[in-house]
Design an enzyme around this catalytic site. Structure first.
Site: not given
Ligand code: GLO
Ligand code: MG
Length: 343
Positions: A49, A52
């Site tokens: 993210h 992150d």
């Molecule tokens: C939640 C999602 C989340 C995304 C992550 C990447 O349900 O799976 O984990 O994959 O935020 O954008």
């Protein structure tokens, strides 16, 4: 040439175990700790993210954000990995309480677009052209509060801003039918890929299939993957598992349905997934009681299940299956798959 796969994981996949009903069960570890362990466990790529990469990025100037992103890229590459993608986290900030791109507040929409463009800038700075959009709050709690047609225009406007910011940037939409919203605007891969055609450059808007999200939509994850692959638009996957229609579980890959996991691997194998640099990303979470000694087990186990299923897929007697299909003997075909997985 048989496929080889590059596995990708994200810092959020090693969490402190907190959930909506209780506090942390493990210490929170920082990014350097995680990167060191990811590399030691043999993972080849990291997904991020935006925050992150750069914590508190709303308080920093754009140049500072990009400088920090470059430093994280270096740390990832020094550890022998690459950055797979950057995803704007558009569901945490107060401006995203009512949705991000589709908030009814124009200032909030502006914030979301600026943040998505900044995530694309960060992606380029980190050596990838891929942005993932999990549109967590683009949907409704109260259907009458928003208009779907307008929401589509607003999401297209945001995509166009990102596409215009860099001629190579690509957006992979990660559909999910619900949670946190009641009803999401882009719940399936079909929706995501149709949405691509409302943007200024449909070729650069593709998809990411998450197994659990497909199950939550009542769909077959392997079919969702095949649909995107048929259009050369499967740019990532989030492999995991999900036990029926309840909250998003992010269980280890294959832990609920080994057969569904086999079908997913088979479709990826059949279509040479990964041959254009796509990663096999694992979006899995530890079970809450897990101790630090086992903090990466769910990731390592999911990868190992995937690789075992690759062997199973390659060893599947396709000629025998074809003969059964030709004879319409699906009963024997069904048992053949079961025996193959048991064997
Ligand atoms: C939640 C999602 C989340 C995304 C992550 C990447 O349900 O799976 O984990 O994959 O935020 O954008
Ligand atoms: Mg995911």
């Amino acid at each position: 040439m048989p496929n080889t796969y590059r596995f990708s994981i994200g810092p959020w996949n090693v969490s402190d175990g907190r959930d909506p009903y209780g506090p942390a069960t493990r210490p929170m570890k920082d990014l350097p700790w995680k990167l060191e362990r990811f590399a030691a466990a043999g993972f080849g790529a990291v997904m991020f993210h935006d925050d992150d990469v750069v914590p508190d990025l709303d308080e920093k100037r754009p140049q500072e954000v990009l400088a920090e992103a470059r430093a994280v890229r270096k740390a990832v590459e020094d550890a022998g990995m690459i950055v797979e993608m950057v995803a704007p986290r558009l569901w945490f900030h107060p401006h995203t309480n009512d949705g991000a791109f589709t908030s009814n507040d124009p200032a909030a929409r502006r914030y979301a677009i600026d943040r998505a463009v900044q995530a694309a800038d960060m992606a380029r700075e980190m050596g990838t052209t891929l942005c993932v959009w999990w549109l967590a709050r683009e949907g409704t709690y109260v259907r009458e509060a928003k208009r779907y047609e307008r929401a589509l225009d607003q999401m297209a406007e945001a995509a166009n801003a990102v596409l215009a910011s860099d001629p190579e940037i690509r957006i992979a939409i990660e559909p999910k039918p619900n949670e946190p919203v009641d009803v999401a605007y882009l719940p399936t891969i079909g929706h995501a890929l149709a949405f691509a055609h409302l943007t200024s450059d449909p070729r650069r808007v593709g998809a990411l299939v998450e197994s659990a999200h497909a199950v939550l939509a009542g769909l077959d994850p392997a079919d969702e993957m095949a649909f995107a692959l048929a259009q050369k638009k499967l740019w990532s996957v989030h492999l995991n598992d999900q036990n029926g229609l309840k909250f998003d579980q992010d269980k280890p890959f294959g832990s609920v349905s080994l057969r569904s996991a086999f079908d997913q691997v088979r479709v990826l194998e059949r279509n040479a997934y990964g041959s254009h640099g796509e990663c096999v990303a694992l979006d899995v979470h530890s079970f809450r009681p897990t101790s630090m000694d086992h903090a990466l087990d769910h990731l390592v186990n999911s990868r190992s299940t995937f690789l075992r299923l690759v062997e199973k897929s390659r060893a599947f007697d396709e000629a025998k299956a074809d003969a059964l299909i030709a004879a319409c003997d699906y009963q024997t075909l069904d048992q053949m798959v079961i025996e193959h997985l048991l064997g």
